[in-house]
Design an enzyme around this catalytic site. Structure first.
Site, PDB file in Angstrom:
ATOM      1  N   SER A   1     -12.518 -29.966 -28.640  1.00  0.00           N
ATOM      2  CA  SER A   1     -13.418 -29.039 -28.146  1.00  0.00           C
ATOM      3  C   SER A   1     -12.822 -27.786 -27.549  1.00  0.00           C
ATOM      4  O   SER A   1     -11.642 -28.359 -26.885  1.00  0.00           O
ATOM      5  CB  SER A   1     -14.608 -29.590 -27.405  1.00  0.00           C
TER       6      SER A   1
ATOM      7  N   TYR B   1     -18.876 -34.982 -21.180  1.00  0.00           N
ATOM      8  CA  TYR B   1     -18.503 -34.688 -22.451  1.00  0.00           C
ATOM      9  C   TYR B   1     -17.154 -33.882 -22.218  1.00  0.00           C
ATOM     10  O   TYR B   1     -16.192 -34.017 -23.090  1.00  0.00           O
ATOM     11  CB  TYR B   1     -19.433 -33.566 -23.039  1.00  0.00           C
TER      12      TYR B   1
END
Ligand SMILES: NC(=O)c1ccc[n+]([C@@H]2O[C@H](COP(=O)([O-])OP(=O)(O)OC[C@H]3O[C@@H](n4cnc5c(N)ncnc54)[C@H](OP(=O)(O)O)[C@@H]3O)[C@@H](O)[C@H]2O)c1
Length: 246
Positions: free
Chosen positions: A141, A154
């Protein structure tokens, strides 16, 4: 890598980015296996592409990861590409939110986003090194480079996955297994819950771009803001962090 002629396992391939990658591998002429927890998603996908193979599993569960590997070894030993795509995102405030006290929720997020890619990579390396044109593709990400404070666990799992991917690429350099990292920015999928990423990049534009670049041989591939971020200086990342977390 050539997108044709592979046998590809995509974790979390029943929706979002995984499904977009699955369709592109299928259309290029590769065999694809997708896995995930929701059997109905896997069945919907199979209705569209009858030769697609599916396997239901919970990758947060160690025994399920081993069972997935054993199933692949038995059913599709010619597998040459592993895509570690499955992930979940939980938003929370560490001081003001009841989620912060939910350790089993944190564990599930860490297990899905970080334990699973490491465990699957180590399980599959012996199988993959027997195959020509083998690859492991990890989906990290843009938040690996500058965290979103609203998704603290996360973001940390993605930073860890980026780090692991660098070491994995280095250590597999002599094995013939390519190690590729996809670094998505916000993309319009149901990640974290329906409606949370509608402002993100259109899924098909993103998927077309990253798959073209993977086909062209790039090993770390971002898109839009994540492309900027993965090339940013420390100062630029700090500025980005401050702006994103105002
Ligand atoms: N969309 C974005 O803005 C964005 C940005 C950066 C990175 N990413 C990354 O891209 C990847 C794909 O996410 P997405 O955006 O496509 O969201 P998504 O549509 O929610 O896809 C996530 C997939 O992972 C599967 N999954 C989740 N937990 C699992 C588990 N325990 N076991 C097996 N499968 C599991 C889900 O299937 P089941 O629910 O059926 O299990 C689902 O198919 C993730 O790693 C995510 O972190 C996304």
């Amino acid at each position: 890598m050539n997108l044709a002629g592979n046998t590809v396992l995509i974790t979390g391939g029943g929706s979002g980015i995984g499904w977009a990658m699955a369709e592109r591998f299928l259309k290029a002429g590769s065999d694809v296996i997708i896995c995930g927890r929701r059997v109905e998603k896997l069945q919907e996908a199979q209705q569209q592409y009858p030769h697609l193979r599916t396997h239901a599993c919970d990758l947060a569960d160690e025994a399920d990861r081993v069972a997935l590997f054993e199933w692949v070894k038995r059913e599709v030993p010619q597998l040459n590409v592993l895509v570690n795509n499955a992930g979940i995102q939980r938003r929370m405030h560490l001081a003001n939110d009841e989620h912060a006290q939910d350790w089993s929720g944190h564990r599930q997020e860490i297990a899905t986003n970080f334990d699973a890619p490491i465990h699957l990579a180590t399980l599959f390396i012996p199988l993959l090194r027997e195959q020509p044109n083998a690859a492991i593709i990890n989906v990290s990400s843009g938040l690996a480079f500058a965290p979103a404070a609203f998704a603290p666990v996360y973001s940390a799992t993605k930073a860890a996955l980026h780090s692991f991917t660098l070491s994995l690429r280095h250590q597999l350099a002599q094995t013939g297994i390519q190690v590729i990292e996809i670094v998505p920015p916000a993309v319009n999928t149901d990640l974290g819950g329906a409606g949370l990423h509608t402002w993100g990049a259109p899924l098909n534009d993103f998927a077309d771009s990253i798959m073209q670049r993977v086909a062209a041989g790039e090993l770390e591939v971002g898109y839009g803001t994540s492309e900027t971020r993965r090339n940013a200086s420390r100062q630029e990342l700090d500025e980005f962090f401050n702006q994103m977390n105002k």
